[in-house]
Each structure stands twice: as structure tokens, then as C-alpha cells.
Scaffold this motif. Structure first.
Motif, short mmCIF file in Angstrom:
data_model
loop_
_atom_site.label_atom_id
_atom_site.label_comp_id
_atom_site.label_asym_id
_atom_site.label_seq_id
_atom_site.Cartn_x
_atom_site.Cartn_y
_atom_site.Cartn_z
N GLN D 50 99.65 45.30 -36.23
CA GLN D 50 98.05 44.96 -36.34
C GLN D 50 98.58 44.54 -37.20
OE1 GLN D 50 94.98 47.74 -36.12
NE2 GLN D 50 93.21 46.83 -37.19
N GLY D 51 99.02 44.83 -38.60
CA GLY D 51 99.32 44.87 -39.62
C GLY D 51 99.71 43.76 -39.53
N ASP D 52 101.31 43.38 -39.47
CA ASP D 52 102.08 41.96 -38.87
C ASP D 52 101.27 41.23 -38.70
OD1 ASP D 52 104.07 43.29 -39.96
OD2 ASP D 52 105.09 43.54 -37.99
N ILE D 53 100.38 41.08 -37.38
CA ILE D 53 99.72 40.30 -37.13
C ILE D 53 98.66 39.51 -38.18
CG2 ILE D 53 97.95 39.54 -35.92
CD1 ILE D 53 98.85 41.11 -33.53
N ILE D 54 98.19 40.39 -38.69
CA ILE D 54 96.58 40.50 -39.74
C ILE D 54 98.11 39.48 -41.17
CG2 ILE D 54 95.06 41.21 -41.67
CD1 ILE D 54 93.90 43.00 -39.07
N GLY F 42 102.71 35.08 -32.65
CA GLY F 42 104.08 34.76 -31.93
C GLY F 42 104.88 36.70 -33.46
N VAL F 43 104.33 36.70 -34.09
CA VAL F 43 104.47 37.96 -34.51
C VAL F 43 104.32 39.17 -33.97
CG1 VAL F 43 104.18 39.42 -37.06
CG2 VAL F 43 105.07 37.28 -37.17
N GLY F 44 102.94 38.57 -33.19
CA GLY F 44 102.14 40.08 -32.11
C GLY F 44 103.38 40.27 -31.93
N ALA F 49 111.42 38.98 -34.60
CA ALA F 49 111.39 37.67 -35.32
C ALA F 49 110.06 37.19 -36.28
CB ALA F 49 111.14 36.86 -33.34
N GLN F 50 109.51 37.78 -37.14
CA GLN F 50 108.78 37.49 -37.73
C GLN F 50 109.20 36.67 -38.99
OE1 GLN F 50 106.75 41.26 -39.13
NE2 GLN F 50 105.79 39.91 -40.59
N ALA H 40 106.58 27.29 -34.30
CA ALA H 40 106.48 29.32 -34.80
C ALA H 40 107.21 29.83 -33.58
CB ALA H 40 105.67 29.11 -35.59
N GLU H 41 105.67 29.44 -32.84
CA GLU H 41 105.86 29.89 -31.45
C GLU H 41 107.31 30.16 -30.63
OE1 GLU H 41 104.39 27.96 -28.28
OE2 GLU H 41 101.99 29.59 -27.86
N GLY H 42 107.46 28.91 -31.04
CA GLY H 42 109.34 28.25 -30.05
C GLY H 42 110.22 29.04 -30.85
N VAL H 43 110.05 29.33 -31.76
CA VAL H 43 111.66 30.02 -32.99
C VAL H 43 111.15 31.26 -32.43
CG1 VAL H 43 112.03 30.49 -35.27
CG2 VAL H 43 111.65 28.71 -34.38
N GLY H 44 109.77 31.68 -32.71
CA GLY H 44 109.54 33.11 -32.09
C GLY H 44 110.04 33.67 -31.19
N ARG H 45 109.65 32.91 -29.63
CA ARG H 45 110.66 32.85 -28.15
C ARG H 45 111.82 32.89 -27.61
NH1 ARG H 45 106.22 30.65 -25.62
NH2 ARG H 45 105.29 31.49 -24.91
N GLN H 46 112.50 32.02 -28.99
CA GLN H 46 113.75 31.65 -28.10
C GLN H 46 114.11 31.55 -29.96
OE1 GLN H 46 111.88 29.13 -27.21
NE2 GLN H 46 112.06 30.13 -24.77
#
Ligand code: NA
Ligand code: NA
Ligand code: NA
Ligand code: NA
Ligand code: NA
Ligand code: NA
Ligand code: NA
Ligand code: NA
Ligand code: NA
Ligand code: NA
Lengths: 88, 185, 88, 88, 88, 88, 88, 88, 88, 88
Positions: D50-54, F42-44, F49-50, H40-46
Motif C-alpha cells: 500500500q505505501g509504495d503504491i500510494i 507496477g510497483v504494487g 523493480a520500483q 513502466a509496466e513492461g520494465v516492471g515485468r521484464q
């Protein structure tokens, strides 16, 4: 004292027309950005297909550019080769 | 913009006999039309909810009844901007207080136009609340037992999404019924 | 036939400006509605996280409200504390 | 009978310009609302993050606010520190 | 030489107002088309639930039609039962 | 009695032009808000990978800001360094 | 020398009103295109349900067409059966 | 007493045209923001494909920028190299 | 010296009305492009259903074209068979 | 001293009409960009179907181009083969 002539009115409205024509550029901007996003997503998932993905993305983006170019051409005609003032 | 140009032409045209009320009444017609543009919102939003309703019916026929109920409830909320727009439009046509108002015709006319323009904000809540209605419908279709929690969250969110539509309505009503600009003349 | 005074023109255009400023309200309406929908969806999926979901939704919606408020403030200034007529 | 002066015209159009500038607020309203929805969704799915997301949601929303602020600034300049009337 | 009367101005603006009111029709067009797409998708998925799906789609689409009808009514009033010209 | 001069008309329309240019800000507002939402999502999902996610989000958002800045620059030119009045 | 009459103004604004009314067509165009895409997708997935999918798509698209038709009707009335000029 | 000249009208409308042309910037703003989000989504995944993802995102975003640049160029021409006033 | 006649005003506004009517074309452009994307996606997934997919896509796109054609017809009427000038 | 003639007004409004007509280009730009994105995605997933995917994408994009072309044609008619001035 030089009042507003018909010639001036046509040229003034040509400036507005040129500005309006550029609004078409919203479309390719959104569309090509969507393609860019899908391309980046695809490349992340299938790095081995990177060449094909980017080529397809660019081909599709080139097609999506056309109406933005049409708008630019009409604006350039209104500004640099205005055919309307010859009709006065 | 064409409209603004048209209006400038109308206001600035020396040929136009600007008998005070005539201008205000004329602009009321344009403003009544502009106000209705808000209807785009509920149309998009409720259509989204309709699509989610149809989807829910295909996913889980048992949840069809509760999900359709949520669709109708959420869509009813999404209708508000459309109703606001219609009410303002009808006031502009049938009971515009600015028509018989005292003051410069151009201020009264512009206030009328401003009231109509402000209502366009209603597009937002209409689309947004309709989206919420659709998502509520979808969620209820999947888990009908959670209907009340879903509805509560949906309505809470829709209430928040309503505010800018209310702001616009207030500005439109102020322009028509409690216009502070006329007093400044 | 009563001519238009400068003061009247400024006040008239302030009324139109106030109306235009309210159009900003389209944005928060759409955005917050999206958040509401995602909130309702989330509550349907994870009822146990309802508190967290609604709190995040409301926090995000408060942030999304600001530009609508800006529009409202500009409209209120134009209507109730018009600085332009003092410049005449 | 006092006719429309140039000063009045500039001030009148500044009121309209201020109203137009606020329309930019549609963008942050939609965008931040999207972020709010995704934040609520994410918190429902990964309450532990939650913290990171927010924090990410608010960081991104701050970036998305800028063009709304630009519009507000231009409107405030037109209303309270109008540079155009000094050019008359 | 007959100048433009207030009556003519009201009728002219009514024509513009009627056109503007129809723009509301963008909304139902988009929304109902979305419903049509989701309905078609759903029928392909569960052909046996076709009745329920189409009924829900049409019910929702009927609700979505209303603001388009409002716009049409306002336009028809402006054209055929204009209350404004009685105010002159 | 001072009538409207050409200078006043140019300055008045510059105020409107400045307001119109700010409308470009709708785009970055929506786009960056989308990026914020995807970043939060993505962070969630991949908290580890944040750093990469936020860096990519901010890089992409910087790119998306440009046309909003272009609009701001044109508005500032119209207000503070208006080249048109020198052409009169 | 024949000046602009009220009749001419009404007819001129009717031309603008007719153009504005057609803008409603944006909606059905987007919506029905969405339905077409979903229909094509569905037919690819469940070719055996092709009849049902296409029938539902067309039924939904017919519903989505109505506001576009309303706009067309108002435009045709303004152009060919203008009731406003009889009120002059 | 210097009345409005044709030259002034052309320059005034050029200011409005420049503002209108900037509206094109909505498109790249939305599109590139979408690409940013997908990046950003892609970088989080791969995370291992980060380089490829960001390169594709930036390439696509560059393509999406063009119509925003076209709008900027037309605005700059109208403001700094106005060809219309030479036609008067 | 020939002043502006009513006939000229009607024709001038017909030019604007024709331009406005074309804006309807935004809709089919977006919608059919969506259908194209879904068609391409579907063909990639089920190449064996290519015929059915393309046929459904084109059928749906034809339906989505109609309001764009309505706009074109109104524009052509305004330009080439203007019924309003006969009413003067 | 040459005042504004009817001919000049028609030509001036034709310039604005031409600009408005180009706005239709937003649609194909968005739609074809969507198709480009879906095409790139599809090619990444099913490289073996690349030919079919691209062919379907281009076929659909060609269909989506039409209303942009309609807008261009109306603009070109207004600029180069203006039928309205023959009606004066
Ligand atoms: Na194209
Ligand atoms: Na709100
Ligand atoms: Na905000
Ligand atoms: Na920003
Ligand atoms: Na409705
Ligand atoms: Na950019
Ligand atoms: Na309909
Ligand atoms: Na581009
Ligand atoms: Na259609
Ligand atoms: Na087409």
C-alpha cells in the motif's frame, strides 16, 4: 486612414483556418503514442521479435500520420500559397 | 470557436439592431443548445454500463438480476448531468430571468451564454459515473452476494465524481438568478 | 438603441470566461468516476480490503479534484471579485 | 455615452483567455482519476504494498498536475498581472 | 431597407442552438456502440444466454438514449415551438 | 473618446490566443496520469523493480510534457514578448 | 444596394446549425466501429456463433445509429423545410 | 485617432491561429503518456529487457511528437515569420 | 462599392457549415480503426478464420461509415446544391 | 478605399471552413494508430502470421482513412474550386 479591406479579411481568416487545420494533429499524436506503447510492451515480451514489432509499429504509424500531414499541407497552402486571394 | 466568431460578428455587427431584450432572448437559444451538449456524458457512461450489463449476463446468468439492478441504479446516478442540462436549457427558454433583467443587454446576453457553456462540464460526471455503474455491474455479476458493498462503494465514488457538475450548475444558476456582474455596471 | 460601454464589455466577457472555466470540470468527473468504478470492482474482488480500497480511491479522487476547483475559483473571481474592471 | 476603449477590449478578451486556459484542467482531472483507480485496484490486490503504491500514485499525479497549474498561472496573470495593458 | 430585427436574430440563433443541441448525440452513439460490442461478444461466448444478453443490452441502451432525446426535444422546440419569440 | 486601435485588437486577440494555447495541457495531463496509474500498478506487483518502474515512468512523462510546455511558451510569448505588435 | 435582411441572417445561421448538427455523427461512428471490432473478434473465436454475433452486432449498431439520424433530420429540416423563416 | 487597419486584423487573427495550432499538442501528450505507462509496466515485468523497452518507447514517442511539432512550427511562423502580412 | 449582401452571408456561412459537417468524420475514423486493430489481432490468433473475421470487420465498418457519409452529403449540398439561397 | 465585399466574406469563411474540415483527421489518426499498436502486438505474438496481420491492418486502416480524405476533399474544393463564389 486605411480601413479593413476584403484582402485583409481573407488573410486574417486564413490565419485562423491554418490554426484550425493543425488540430487534426491530435489524432496521430494519440494513435502513434498508442502504437508506441504497444510496441514497447511487445518488445518487452518477445525481445526476439523486436525487428518485426518495430517495423510493424512504424508502418502503422506512417499510415496514421497522413491526416496530420493533410492538416499541415492545408495550413501551409493557406499561409504560403493562398489561392483565395487570387479569387478576389 | 466558430460560435465565438459568429457571436463576435453578431455583437459587433452594426447592422444588428440591438434592442436590449432581443439580444438576450436570441442568445438564450444558443445557450439552450450548448447546455444540452452535457448529454454526451450520460450517453457514453450509461452505454458503458449497458455493455457491462450485457457482459455480466453472458458471464454469470445467475447474477444477471442483481447486476442489472446495479446497472440501472448506477445509470440513474449518471443521468443527473443530463437532467441538470435539460433543466437549465428549459429555464433558458421558458423562464430566463435575464430576459427582463435590468442592465446592459450585452452583459445579460453574455451571462446567458456563460450559463449554457458552464453546463458542458456535465460531460465528465456523466461519463465517469457511467463507468462506475459499469464496473459495479460487472463486479456484481461476478459475485452477486457482495452487491451491497459494491453498490456502497460505487455510489460513494459517484458522489465524489458529481462535484464538478454541481459547481457548473451553481455557476449557471448564479449567472441567471443572482448575477453579480449586473450590479457592477 | 443603447451603445455598448467598455465596462459592459468587460463584464460580459467575464461571464463567458466564467462559463468556459467550468468546462475543466469534465476532467475530474471522468477521472473520479473511473476511480469509483475501480473501487467498486476492487471491493467485489477483495471485500476484506474494502477500507484500504476506499481510502485510496478517495485520496486519489481528492487529488483529481484540484483542477476542477481551480476552474471554479477562476469563475468565482470573474463573477464576485473581478479585478479587471478596476483596471479600466 | 462612453464607447468601448482599446483598454476595455484587452481586459474583456483577457477574461475569455483566462476561462479558456482553465480548460487544460480536463487533463489532470482524467489522468489523476485514472491513477486513483489503478491505485485503489492495486491496494486491493497487494495490501502489503500500500505505501509504495500510494507514493508512486501521488508522485505520478504531481507530475500530471503541472499543465493544469500552467493553465491556472496564465489565467492568474491575465486577471491580476496583465502585461498586455501596459503595451497599449 | 429593412434592418435586422430582434425577431430575426432570435430565429437565427435558434437555428444555431438547435444544431448545438444535437451534439449531445455523440454520447449515446459511443455508449450504445460499446454495448453493442459487448453484447456481440457475450452472445458469442454463451449463445444459450442470448435472450438475457440482448434484453440487458437493449434495456441499458434505452437508458443511454435519453440525453440524445433531450437534445432532440430542445432542438425541435427551438425550431417548431419556439417560446423565445413570444418574449419579444 | 479613444476608439479601439489596431494595437488594442492585436493585444486582445493575444490574450485569447494565450488561453487557447494552454488547452494543449489536456494531453500531458491525461497521458502522465495514465503513466502514474500504470506505475502504481507496477510497483504494487513488482515492488523489487520500483526504481526501474518509477524511472521509466518519469522519463516517459518528461517526453509527454513537451507539447504542454510548447503551449506554455507560445502563451508566454504572446503575453510577455509579443512579436506581433512590432509588425504594426 | 441590397443590405442583409433578417431572412438572410436566419438562412445563414441555418447553414451553420446544419453543420453543427452533423457533429453528432462522431458518436455512432466510434460506437459502431467498436461493435465491428468486437464482432470481428467474436467471429474469430466462435465461428460457429457467427450468425448470432453478427445479428447482435447489427441490432446494437442500429440502436447506436439513432442519434446520428436525429442530427441528420435536424440538418435536413434546417436546409429543406426551415420552419424559422415562416416565423419572420 | 488611428482606426483598425487590415494589417492589425491579420496580426490579431494570427495570434488566435497560433493558439489554435498549439491545441494539436493534446495528441502527443496523451499518446506519449500511454507509451510511458506501457513502458513502466513492461520494465516492471521484464527488467532484463529494460533497454529494448525504453528504446522502443522513445522511438515511438518521437514519431508521436511530430504533429505537435507541426503545430508549434505553424504557430512560430504566424508569430515570427508571418507570410500573410506581405500579401496585404 | 458593393456591400455585403444577404446572399453573400448565406454562402459564407454555408462554407463554415460544410467544414463543421465534416467533423463528423472523427467518429468513423476512430471506430473503423478500432475494428482494423481487432481484425488484425483476430487474424493473428485464428488465421483459419481470416475470411470470417475480415468479412465481419468490413460489414461493421460499413455500418460505422454512415454518419461520416451523412456529414459529407450535407457539406456537398451546402456547396453544390444550396437550397437556402433559393429561399432568399 | 475598398470596403469588404460579399466575395471577400465568402472567401474568408471558406478559409475557416477548410480548416474546420481538416479536424476530421483526428479520427483516422487515432483509429489507425490503434490498428498499428494491435498489429505490432500481434506480430510479436504470432510472427508466422505477420503477412496476414499486416494485410488486415492495412485493409482496415484504408477503410478508416476515408472520412479524413472526405475532409481533405471538402477543404480542397473550398480553396481551389470554390463553387460558392459562382453563386454570388
Ligand atoms: Na492516416
Ligand atoms: Na468531483
Ligand atoms: Na488535480
Ligand atoms: Na504534467
Ligand atoms: Na441517458
Ligand atoms: Na511530447
Ligand atoms: Na441511439
Ligand atoms: Na506523428
Ligand atoms: Na453508422
Ligand atoms: Na472510413
Amino acid at each position: 486612414m486605411e480601413p479593413i479591406t476584403g484582402r485583409a479579411l481573407v488573410l486574417a481568416c486564413s490565419a485562423i483556418g491554418a490554426g484550425l487545420a493543425m488540430i487534426a494533429g491530435i489524432g496521430p499524436g494519440i494513435g502513434q503514442g498508442y502504437a508506441a506503447g504497444k510496441g514497447a510492451e511487445g518488445v518487452g515480451r518477445q525481445p526476439e521479435a523486436q525487428g518485426d514489432i518495430i517495423r510493424t509499429m512504424l508502418l502503422g504509424a506512417a499510415v496514421a500520420e497522413t491526416t496530420g500531414i493533410y492538416g499541415l499541407i492545408i495550413a501551409l497552402i493557406l499561409l504560403f500559397a493562398n489561392p483565395l486571394i487570387n479569387l478576389l | 470557436l466558430a460560435l465565438v466568431i459568429a457571436l463576435i460578428l453578431l455583437f459587433g455587427n452594426p447592422l444588428v439592431v440591438q434592442e436590449g431584450d432581443g439580444l438576450v432572448i436570441a442568445v438564450s437559444a444558443i445557450a439552450a443548445g450548448i447546455s444540452m451538449i452535457a448529454g454526451i456524458g450520460p450517453g457514453v457512461g450509461q452505454g458503458y454500463a449497458a455493455g457491462k450489463g450485457a457482459e455480466a449476463a453472458s458471464m454469470n446468468p445467475d447474477g444477471s438480476r442483481p447486476s442489472t439492478l446495479v446497472m440501472l441504479l448506477g445509470s440513474a446516478v449518471a443521468q443527473t448531468s443530463g437532467i441538470f442540462a435539460l433543466v437549465i436549457s428549459l429555464i433558458l427558454m421558458y423562464a430566463n430571468p435575464l430576459v427582463s433583467g435590468h442592465g446592459a443587454a450585452i452583459v445579460l446576453a453574455a451571462s446567458t451564454l456563460g450559463a449554457g457553456i458552464a453546463m458542458i462540464a456535465g460531460i465528465g460526471p456523466g461519463i465517469g459515473q457511467g463507468y462506475a455503474a459499469g464496473k459495479g455491474t460487472e463486479a456484481t455479476g461476478k459475485r452477486p452476494k457482495l452487491q451491497s458493498g459494491i453498490i456502497k462503494t460505487m455510489i460513494l465514488g459517484q458522489a465524489v465524481a458529481q462535484t464538478t457538475g454541481i459547481y457548473a450548475l451553481v455557476i449557471a444558476l448564479v449567472l441567471m438568478f443572482a448575477n453579480p456582474l449586473i450590479k457592477l455596471l
